[in-house]
Design an enzyme around this catalytic site. Structure first.
Site, PDB file in Angstrom:
ATOM      1  N   ASP A 132       0.859  -1.243   0.048  1.00 52.93           N
ATOM      2  CA  ASP A 132      -0.125   0.043   0.097  1.00 52.93           C
ATOM      3  C   ASP A 132       1.025   1.301   0.065  1.00 52.93           C
ATOM      4  OD1 ASP A 132      -1.970   1.910   0.326  1.00 52.93           O
ATOM      5  OD2 ASP A 132      -2.649   1.240   2.452  1.00 52.93           O
ATOM      6  N   SER A 133       1.454   1.512  -1.172  1.00 54.53           N
ATOM      7  CA  SER A 133       2.428   2.484  -1.293  1.00 54.53           C
ATOM      8  C   SER A 133       1.886   3.887  -1.828  1.00 54.53           C
ATOM      9  CB  SER A 133       3.542   2.000  -2.122  1.00 54.53           C
ATOM     10  OG  SER A 133       3.230   2.366  -3.577  1.00 54.53           O
ATOM     11  N   THR A 134       2.871   4.786  -1.558  1.00 54.75           N
ATOM     12  CA  THR A 134       2.453   6.088  -2.053  1.00 54.75           C
ATOM     13  C   THR A 134       2.736   5.983  -3.870  1.00 54.75           C
ATOM     14  OG1 THR A 134       4.646   6.880  -1.547  1.00 54.75           O
ATOM     15  CG2 THR A 134       2.900   7.477  -0.117  1.00 54.75           C
TER      16      THR A 134
HETATM   17  N1  AG3 Z   1      -1.926   4.546  -1.301  1.00 54.67           N
HETATM   18  C1  AG3 Z   1      -2.296   5.014  -2.592  1.00 54.67           C
HETATM   19  C2  AG3 Z   1      -2.126   6.295  -2.811  1.00 54.67           C
HETATM   20  C3  AG3 Z   1      -2.028   6.722  -4.304  1.00 54.67           C
HETATM   21  C4  AG3 Z   1      -2.828   7.798  -4.727  1.00 54.67           C
HETATM   22  N2  AG3 Z   1      -2.163   8.700  -5.893  1.00 54.67           N
HETATM   23  C5  AG3 Z   1      -2.570   9.843  -6.137  1.00 54.67           C
HETATM   24  N3  AG3 Z   1      -3.603  10.559  -5.376  1.00 54.67           N
HETATM   25  N4  AG3 Z   1      -1.855  10.561  -6.914  1.00 54.67           N
HETATM   26  C6  AG3 Z   1      -2.545   5.325  -0.318  1.00 54.67           C
HETATM   27  C7  AG3 Z   1      -2.514   4.774   1.128  1.00 54.67           C
HETATM   28  C8  AG3 Z   1      -3.968   4.638   1.483  1.00 54.67           C
HETATM   29  N5  AG3 Z   1      -3.500   3.611   2.711  1.00 54.67           N
END
Ligand code: AG3
Length: 277
Positions: free
Chosen positions: A155-157
């Site tokens: 669950d990355s950025t």
């Molecule tokens: N993980 C996915 C974030 C990606 C969002 N990208 C964007 N908004 N450009 C989020 C962590 C949630 N637990």
């Protein structure tokens, strides 16, 4: 005065949400962390200006990133979540009675602390008895823990900054090795509309270690395009087949066994760029 928070989805388009107030803002060792109260989605967590999750729509993403691999696996007992310091994926994971232990490895301790303080609906399972929170680099952690997990959830950025290495073939090789012989991994995989080349690359990187790779998708209003990809790698089980018998025991708002199956059905333009030539 009207205050709006804006995420640039591409250099030429953006999502803007009207905010009521800024709840928290700080610069951690890794990134700028902010929690704002929006009118439309309630509290919202941003890292370096990028929307990570909101109280109103988080259930869709967190249920889909957790329950699809967890139901595709026949008996998930040990689960690893990499990133996801807000705790949403872990909250869904511990709903499974078969899960004995869920480890969260998050690089930025402040994300965990800020989420505990300001996003209790999302972070509420971080203190659950089955959960261990490890503050460490996920890349290092998977290398040091071989053959331990049934399911790994990444669950990355977005793939810039600290998360970049979490999309490489080398990393997926280590994830393969940290899974047991019938293990499954899933990685959040960006926007099927805006990030076409990148999604192809993620799947081919996963495919260099895993015999089975699939993309599934869902609707997340606050992510670019409102439509999001999840890339799955499986050692043994066909992920399209969920076990509906186990579903009765789990309380969800979005995920159902039908949604599970349907999420692997891709629009024609997506399967064309993924699987053709
Ligand atoms: N993980 C996915 C974030 C990606 C969002 N990208 C964007 N908004 N450009 C989020 C962590 C949630 N637990």
């Amino acid at each position: 005065m009207d205050l709006w928070v804006t995420e640039m989805w591409t250099p030429i388009m953006a999502l803007s949400c009207k905010t009521k107030k800024t709840i928290h803002q700080e610069k951690s060792e890794y990134q700028e962390i902010a929690v704002v109260e929006t009118e439309q989605f309630g509290r919202m967590l941003l890292l370096d200006g990028v929307i990570q999750t909101t109280v109103e729509d988080e259930f869709i993403y967190h249920e889909m990133i957790a329950h699809v691999p967890l139901f595709a696996h026949k008996n998930p007992r040990n689960v690893l979540v990499i990133g996801g310091g807000d705790g949403g994926a872990i909250r869904e994971t511990v709903k499974h009675p078969s899960v004995d232990k869920a480890v969260l490895v998050e690089i930025d301790e402040r994300v965990v602390e800020v989420s505990k303080q300001y996003l209790p609906e999302i972070s509420c399972a971080l203190d659950h008895e089955k959960v261990e929170v490890v503050i460490d680099d996920g890349i290092k952690y998977v290398k040091e823990n071989k053959n331990q997990f049934d399911v790994v959830i990444i669950d990355s950025t977005d793939p810039v900054g600290p998360a970049e290495g979490l999309f490489s073939s080398d990393f997926y090789r280590s994830v393969y090795e940290c899974l047991r012989e019938d293990g499954i991994m899933v990685a959040q995989a960006e926007s099927p509309f805006f990030d076409r080349k990148f999604i192809r690359k993620i799947l081919s990187n996963i495919g260099s270690s895993f015999p089975l790779t699939r993309l599934y998708t869902s609707f997340v209003p606050t992510y670019p395009g409102g439509y999001w990809g999840f890339a799955l790698g499986s050692k043994k089980y066909d992920p399209v087949e969920a076990d509906p018998a186990r579903f009765d025991k789990i309380d969800t708002r979005f995920y159902t066994p039908e949604i599970h199956k349907a999420s692997f059905v891709l629009p024609k333009y997506v399967s064309e760029y993924l699987y053709e030539k």
